[in-house]
Design an enzyme around this catalytic site. Structure first.
Site, PDB file in Angstrom:
ATOM      1  N   CYS A  90      -4.720   2.445  -3.621  1.00  0.00           N
ATOM      2  CA  CYS A  90      -3.480   2.942  -3.002  1.00  0.00           C
ATOM      3  C   CYS A  90      -2.298   2.031  -3.299  1.00  0.00           C
ATOM      4  O   CYS A  90      -1.387   1.881  -2.479  1.00  0.00           O
ATOM      5  CB  CYS A  90      -3.616   3.135  -1.491  1.00  0.00           C
ATOM      6  SG  CYS A  90      -4.815   4.370  -1.033  1.00  0.00           S
TER       7      CYS A  90
ATOM      8  N   HIS B  91       0.871  -1.183   0.000  1.00  0.00           N
ATOM      9  CA  HIS B  91       0.000   0.000   0.000  1.00  0.00           C
ATOM     10  C   HIS B  91       0.913   1.240   0.000  1.00  0.00           C
ATOM     11  O   HIS B  91       2.012   1.190   0.553  1.00  0.00           O
ATOM     12  CB  HIS B  91      -0.817  -0.064   1.300  1.00  0.00           C
ATOM     13  CG  HIS B  91      -1.888   0.955   1.465  1.00  0.00           C
ATOM     14  ND1 HIS B  91      -1.628   2.265   1.774  1.00  0.00           N
ATOM     15  CD2 HIS B  91      -3.234   0.850   1.407  1.00  0.00           C
ATOM     16  CE1 HIS B  91      -2.777   2.925   1.891  1.00  0.00           C
ATOM     17  NE2 HIS B  91      -3.772   2.090   1.673  1.00  0.00           N
TER      18      HIS B  91
ATOM     19  N   GLN C 161      -4.542  -5.425   6.811  1.00  0.00           N
ATOM     20  CA  GLN C 161      -5.529  -6.336   6.215  1.00  0.00           C
ATOM     21  C   GLN C 161      -5.530  -7.717   6.851  1.00  0.00           C
ATOM     22  O   GLN C 161      -6.400  -8.525   6.532  1.00  0.00           O
ATOM     23  CB  GLN C 161      -5.281  -6.495   4.704  1.00  0.00           C
ATOM     24  CG  GLN C 161      -5.572  -5.280   3.871  1.00  0.00           C
ATOM     25  CD  GLN C 161      -7.034  -4.851   3.891  1.00  0.00           C
ATOM     26  OE1 GLN C 161      -7.933  -5.647   4.127  1.00  0.00           O
ATOM     27  NE2 GLN C 161      -7.270  -3.584   3.657  1.00  0.00           N
TER      28      GLN C 161
ATOM     29  N   LYS D 178     -10.460  -0.926  10.283  1.00  0.00           N
ATOM     30  CA  LYS D 178     -10.616  -2.138   9.466  1.00  0.00           C
ATOM     31  C   LYS D 178     -10.895  -3.369  10.336  1.00  0.00           C
ATOM     32  O   LYS D 178     -11.087  -4.463   9.822  1.00  0.00           O
ATOM     33  CB  LYS D 178      -9.366  -2.362   8.607  1.00  0.00           C
ATOM     34  CG  LYS D 178      -9.250  -1.310   7.502  1.00  0.00           C
ATOM     35  CD  LYS D 178      -7.971  -1.401   6.718  1.00  0.00           C
ATOM     36  CE  LYS D 178      -7.957  -0.343   5.626  1.00  0.00           C
ATOM     37  NZ  LYS D 178      -6.637  -0.205   4.993  1.00  0.00           N
TER      38      LYS D 178
ATOM     39  N   ASP E 101       2.988  -4.788   8.158  1.00  0.00           N
ATOM     40  CA  ASP E 101       1.767  -4.007   7.990  1.00  0.00           C
ATOM     41  C   ASP E 101       0.602  -4.996   8.113  1.00  0.00           C
ATOM     42  O   ASP E 101       0.347  -5.779   7.207  1.00  0.00           O
ATOM     43  CB  ASP E 101       1.800  -3.333   6.609  1.00  0.00           C
ATOM     44  CG  ASP E 101       0.471  -2.685   6.233  1.00  0.00           C
ATOM     45  OD1 ASP E 101      -0.518  -2.848   6.971  1.00  0.00           O
ATOM     46  OD2 ASP E 101       0.426  -2.016   5.180  1.00  0.00           O
TER      47      ASP E 101
HETATM   48  C1  LIG Z   1      -5.687   0.494   4.733  1.00  0.00           C
HETATM   49  C2  LIG Z   1      -4.296   0.049   4.615  1.00  0.00           C
HETATM   50  C3  LIG Z   1      -3.231   0.853   5.000  1.00  0.00           C
HETATM   51  C4  LIG Z   1      -3.426   2.268   5.479  1.00  0.00           C
HETATM   52  O1  LIG Z   1      -4.256   2.306   6.607  1.00  0.00           O
HETATM   53  P1  LIG Z   1      -4.852   3.699   7.134  1.00  0.00           P
HETATM   54  O2  LIG Z   1      -5.934   3.253   8.062  1.00  0.00           O
HETATM   55  O3  LIG Z   1      -5.376   4.428   5.935  1.00  0.00           O
HETATM   56  O4  LIG Z   1      -3.747   4.409   7.806  1.00  0.00           O
HETATM   57  C5  LIG Z   1      -1.956   0.355   4.897  1.00  0.00           C
HETATM   58  N1  LIG Z   1      -1.737  -0.880   4.459  1.00  0.00           N
HETATM   59  C6  LIG Z   1      -2.722  -1.715   4.089  1.00  0.00           C
HETATM   60  C7  LIG Z   1      -2.395  -3.095   3.632  1.00  0.00           C
HETATM   61  C8  LIG Z   1      -4.036  -1.265   4.155  1.00  0.00           C
HETATM   62  O5  LIG Z   1      -5.023  -2.081   3.776  1.00  0.00           O
END
Ligand SMILES: *Cc1c(COP(=O)(O)O)cnc(C)c1O
Length: 404
Positions: A362, A121, A201, A224, A198
């Site tokens: 993104c 992302h 997800q 999320k 990260d």
């Molecule tokens: C949504 C997302 C982000 C960014 O998260 P924010 O809540 O917008 O800060 C980063 N990495 C992944 C894989 C995402 O799905």
């Protein structure tokens, strides 16, 4: 899907253009259950006060609730230490905290390399590019295969003793691929590189055990994982969070301030300058508890069932292209129709009450990898139903006929 779960999400009970809302944009943000909505309402109607510095009753109560939330979250993630749980505003905020403090620390030099993947992302690309610009370090990228998986063929050339940090996602938001982070973390450790995962997800779809994952930093967003927007978590190993310099300056992150010199607070407060999202932290703990009570296995099994149905249903459509066909995927189905623009497809689907996301998600470099400007993406959560998968398939078929 049992009806009781669906009824816990009041927002889903509405009509769009005279049709029942089918919300399939869960990878962008997920809806909130009553347990979370009620936690937020009760915080503001029974507790609201600023934390830590107050001597009065409500301030003590708010502080206790906020710190109890940290404890719940630390336990949920199986973090080694509670003071390693830093409240942030989300994934983006957490990654920027690590990238900026690493730049400030002087620990990254122009000889160093940072390794990310082609599935990242923008928020796990741009902060590292900025770090490289500031330090002269080099950014390396794990390539992506046609099925949307990491191509680890040349990993030993990419991950070397020059690599200072590996920052990758556990699950791709654009394609749904579940990545073999264990392999990369093990290799990184062998080369003495730090690892940041990260988890934006993965946290919504699987149990997270930080001690088993064995990374150095882990970030995710509350919104999320059935919690409100504006709250997230950075977990980092104590030794690293202690070694890194403070980030934002302000209240709460200090011990003593004079005009000549400031001394900084201990973890986690060193990285929590200013009034935090108190209600958000408490609601995040409620959301994770709600997920745990429901069962992470139950959530994953239901979502995987819907993903399988949807994948099979969409595969039958003429000229459809599925992006991301890895054997291990979570909740995300990205696709395109030859000769149809993803935006037009999404717009017509919306008129049929089906909410999906269109565009680059993104992940512009990933879209470039596939030679496209974007996809149409359906993503599932625990409250989605088989009927909604049928509605998705019908909507794609109808929209395609109208557009060609
Ligand atoms: C949504 C997302 C982000 C960014 O998260 P924010 O809540 O917008 O800060 C980063 N990495 C992944 C894989 C995402 O799905």
């Amino acid at each position: 899907m049992n009806l009781e779960i669906r009824q816990q999400f009041p927002v889903l009970d509405q009509q769009i253009n005279g049709r029942p809302l089918v919300y399939l944009d869960n990878a962008a943000t997920v809806q909130k259950p009553l347990a979370v909505l009620e936690t937020s309402r009760r915080y503001y109607s029974e507790i609201n006060a600023n934390i830590h510095r107050g001597v009065h009753y409500l301030s003590r109560k708010a502080t206790d609730a906020h710190e109890a939330a940290r404890t719940t979250i630390a336990k949920y993630l199986n973090a080694p230490h509670e003071h390693e749980i830093i409240f942030t505003s989300g994934t983006t905020d957490g990654i920027n905290l690590v990238a900026d403090t690493l730049a400030l620390s002087g620990k990254i030099t122009s000889d160093d390399h940072i390794l990310i993947s082609g599935l990242e992302h923008h928020s796990n690309i741009v902060p590292w590019q900025m770090l490289c610009q500031r330090t002269g370090a080099t950014l390396d990228v794990i390539p992506v295969t046609d099925s949307g998986e990491w191509d680890l063929t040349n990993i030993d050339a990419l991950l070397t003793s020059k690599t200072k940090l590996v920052a990758v996602n556990q699950v791709s938001n654009a394609l749904g691929t579940i990545n073999p982070i264990e392999t990369v973390i093990k290799k990184a450790k062998a080369h003495g590189a730090w690892t940041l995962i990260d988890g934006a997800q993965s946290t919504p779809h699987m149990a997270i055990d930080l001690q088993a994952i064995d990374c150095d930093f882990f970030v995710f967003s509350g919104h999320k994982t059935y919690a409100p927007t504006g709250i997230g978590i950075l977990w980092g190993r104590s030794e690293l969070l202690e070694m890194l310099p403070p980030w934002r300056g302000g209240g709460e992150m200090i011990k003593e301030v004079t005009f000549e010199k400031t001394t900084y607070n201990d973890l986690p407060f060193k990285y929590e300058a200013g009034t935090p999202n108190i209600e958000g932290g408490i609601a995040l703990a409620a959301a994770l508890t709600w997920m745990q009570d429901l069962g992470l296995d139950t959530i994953a099994a239901h979502e995987n069932h819907l993903l399988k149905l949807a994948t099979e249903g969409l595969s039958d459509i003429e000229d459809i292209i599925l992006y991301g066909t890895a054997p291990h995927k979570a909740s995300v189905l990205s696709f395109g129709i030859k000769g149809v623009h993803h935006y037009d497809l999404g717009t017509l689907m919306d008129q049929m009450g089906v909410g999906v996301r269109t565009g680059h998600h993104c992940c512009q470099p990933l879209m470039q990898r596939f030679g496209i400007t974007g996809t149409t993406r359906a993503s599932f959560a625990i409250y989605n139903t088989e009927q909604e998968v049928d509605a998705l398939i019908t909507a794609v078929k109808k929209a395609t006929m109208m557009l060609r």
